[in-house]
Design a protein around this motif. Structure first.
Motif, PDB file in Angstrom:
ATOM      1  N   ILE A   1      17.018  11.319  -8.159  1.00 28.64           N
ATOM      2  CA  ILE A   1      16.062   9.497  -8.265  1.00 28.64           C
ATOM      3  C   ILE A   1      16.258   8.303  -7.853  1.00 28.64           C
ATOM      4  N   ARG A   2      17.940   8.660  -7.188  1.00 27.58           N
ATOM      5  CA  ARG A   2      18.280   7.736  -6.111  1.00 27.58           C
ATOM      6  C   ARG A   2      16.663   7.578  -4.860  1.00 27.58           C
ATOM      7  N   LYS A   3      16.955   9.400  -4.477  1.00 31.78           N
ATOM      8  CA  LYS A   3      16.517   9.528  -3.090  1.00 31.78           C
ATOM      9  C   LYS A   3      14.653   9.396  -3.259  1.00 31.78           C
ATOM     10  N   VAL A   4      14.481   9.499  -4.753  1.00 33.15           N
ATOM     11  CA  VAL A   4      12.952   9.225  -4.355  1.00 33.15           C
ATOM     12  C   VAL A   4      11.949   7.513  -4.626  1.00 33.15           C
ATOM     13  N   ARG A   5      13.410   7.415  -5.596  1.00 34.60           N
ATOM     14  CA  ARG A   5      12.904   5.489  -5.392  1.00 34.60           C
ATOM     15  C   ARG A   5      13.357   5.076  -3.994  1.00 34.60           C
ATOM     16  N   LYS A   6      13.793   5.362  -3.425  1.00 34.86           N
ATOM     17  CA  LYS A   6      13.718   5.364  -1.433  1.00 34.86           C
ATOM     18  C   LYS A   6      12.416   5.230  -1.151  1.00 34.86           C
ATOM     19  N   GLN A   7      11.737   6.284  -1.259  1.00 41.70           N
ATOM     20  CA  GLN A   7      10.401   6.807  -0.466  1.00 41.70           C
ATOM     21  C   GLN A   7       9.087   6.663  -1.230  1.00 41.70           C
ATOM     22  N   SER A   8       9.012   5.796  -3.058  1.00 47.06           N
ATOM     23  CA  SER A   8       8.203   5.919  -3.316  1.00 47.06           C
ATOM     24  C   SER A   8       8.224   4.494  -4.096  1.00 47.06           C
ATOM     25  N   ARG A   9       6.976   4.119  -4.179  1.00 53.25           N
ATOM     26  CA  ARG A   9       6.392   2.256  -3.843  1.00 53.25           C
ATOM     27  C   ARG A   9       6.573   2.528  -5.300  1.00 53.25           C
ATOM     28  N   MET A  10       5.774   2.802  -6.308  1.00 54.13           N
ATOM     29  CA  MET A  10       5.766   2.929  -7.301  1.00 54.13           C
ATOM     30  C   MET A  10       6.551   4.264  -8.116  1.00 54.13           C
ATOM     31  N   MET A  11       8.215   3.968  -9.561  1.00 55.62           N
ATOM     32  CA  MET A  11       8.243   5.589 -10.178  1.00 55.62           C
ATOM     33  C   MET A  11       7.772   4.974 -11.268  1.00 55.62           C
ATOM     34  N   VAL A  12       7.728   6.022 -12.062  1.00 54.80           N
ATOM     35  CA  VAL A  12       7.118   6.477 -13.205  1.00 54.80           C
ATOM     36  C   VAL A  12       7.513   7.232 -14.066  1.00 54.80           C
TER      37      VAL A  12
END
Length: 337
Positions: A99-110
Motif C-alpha cells: 500500500i505504501r509503495k503504490v501510494r508513492k508511485q500513484s497520483r490518485m489511489m482508489v
C-alpha cells in the motif's frame, strides 16, 4: 492515462480491465493470475512449519511465506513505475508495504471495499493512504463518519446480454456455507413439491466429500465467470443469500438487472434502492416460501433505462475514478436497529 489495477478476484477482473481499456486507460494489472500455493507436503516446508509453531510460536508459517512471495513479486513488477491512478479492490488483502509503495508511485489511489468494514478491521490502517475510499454498506458510512467514506454499490458488466431458453426456475452459485446449504435444501423441497427446477453449485473445502447432483452440487472446484453467466442466463430466477455482516446489494442483484431477471433474497434492504420493484425481487427467509409461486407467475417489470445504465460497469468506473462525465451512485440510508 496509466492505471495500476489490483484485484485478487481474477474472474471479476476480466470485465473491469476490458472496460478500463475501452475508456482509454493504459492498464497495468498487478495480479494476472494467482500464484501456485506452497507445497505443504514438502519435507522442507513441513520442517519449518513445525519449527515456527513450536520454537517461534508462530502459527502462520505458510501464510507469511505466501505474503513474502507476493511482496517480492510486487516489488519487481512495480520497480521504477509511476501511475495516474491506482485502483484497489479490497485493499485489506494486501500487505502494508505494498500500500505504501503504490501510494508513492500513484497520483490518485482508489479503493472499493465490497465487504463490511468490521469483517476485516485491518483495513482501517490503510484508509489514510487513499484519495477516494468507497464502501457498499451505508451502515459503515454512518458508523464511521470521521473517515468520510464514499458510497458505491456493485455493478453489472454484461451490457450485451442475449436471452436464452429457460432451463431452471432457480439458480445459485457460491460458497457452500452450512446455512446456505440448509436453505438450498429447503428451496429444493419447495421445488419438488411444486414441479419446479433448481440448479445450485456450491464450493466446499477439499476435506469435505463432494456430492454432485443435477439440482444441488457440493463440489471442490468453483466455476468460471463465463460458466456462471451461461447457467444464470438459463434461469428464470437467481438466488441471493445475504451474509450476516453484509447489508449492501450483491453482484447478483445487478447481474439480474442487466438480464431483466427475477431475484429471490433474504436481504430486505434491497427494497430501499431505486431499482427495487416487487415484481422483480421476492423476499424470503428461505424457511417460509409463502407467495413465491405467485411471484414467479408475474412478468418481470422493465426498469427505466437510466437506472440500468447508472449501475453499469462504465458509469461505475467513471464515478469511482472521478473520470469524465458520470451519474453518481448513492446508497440508501438505513437506521441501525
Amino acid at each position: 492515462m496509466k492505471l495500476l489495477y489490483i484485484n485478487k478476484n481474477i474472474n471479476l477482473s476480466q470485465p473491469i480491465i476490458a472496460q478500463l481499456n475501452k475508456m482509454g486507460f493504459e492498464v497495468d494489472v498487478l495480479i494476472e493470475s494467482l500464484p501456485k500455493p506452497s507445497d505443504r507436503f514438502s519435507v522442507f516446508d513441513r520442517f519449518f512449519n513445525i519449527f515456527s509453531r513450536v520454537i517461534l510460536k508462530d502459527k502462520f508459517y505458510f501464510l507469511n511465506k505466501e505474503k513474502k512471495r507476493f511482496q517480492a513479486y510486487a516489488e519487481k513488477k512495480l520497480k521504477k513505475k509511476t501511475y495516474d491512478y491506482a485502483l484497489f479492490m479490497r485493499a485489506d488483502m494486501y500487505p502494508a508495504s505494498l500500500i505504501r509503495k503504490v501510494r508513492k508511485q500513484s497520483r490518485m489511489m482508489v479503493n472499493y471495499q465490497w465487504d463490511g468494514l468490521d469483517m476485516y478491521p485491518g483495513i482501517f490502517d490503510f484508509i489514510p493512504f487513499f484519495d477516494r475510499f468507497f464502501v457498499f454498506d451505508s451502515f459503515d458510512i454512518q458508523k464511521y463518519p470521521q473517515y468520510h467514506f464514499l458510497p458505491l454499490t456493485n455493478f453489472h458488466y454484461n451490457e450485451n446480454h442475449v436471452k436464452t431458453d429457460t432451463k431452471f426456475d432457480f439458480f445459485y452459485v457460491g460458497v457452500g456455507l452450512e446455512e446456505r446449504i440448509r436453505w438450498t435444501h429447503n428451496l429444493k423441497k419447495f421445488c419438488d413439491e411444486n414441479g419446479l427446477k433448481l440448479k445450485a453449485i456450491m464450493t466446499i473445502p477439499d476435506f469435505r466429500e463432494e456430492k454432485i447432483t443435477d439440482s444441488v452440487s457440493l463440489q471442490h472446484n468453483g466455476i468460471s465467470l463465463k460458466e456462471n453467466d451461461a447457467y444464470a442466463s438459463n434461469a428464470k430466477t437467481v438466488i441471493d443469500y445475504k451474509l450476516k455482516n453484509h447489508n449492501g446489494a450483491s453482484f447478483r442483484v445487478f447481474e439480474c438487472m442487466a438480464r431483466e431477471q427475477k431475484l429471490i433474497s433474504n436481504n430486505p434492504n434491497l427494497k430501499d434502492y431505486d431499482f427495487y420493484h416487487p415484481d422483480n425481487i421476492f423476499f424470503t427467509d428461505f424457511e417460509d416460501f409463502t407467495g413465491l409461486g405467485e411471484f414467479l407467475e408475474k412478468p418481470y417489470h422493465k426498469l427505466d433505462q437510466k437506472i440500468v445504465e447508472k449501475y453499469s460497469i462504465g458509469n461505475w468506473l467513471k464515478y469511482a475514478l472521478d473520470f469524465g462525465e458520470y451519474e453518481p451512485i448513492d446508497l440508501p440510508l438505513w437506521k441501525s436497529s
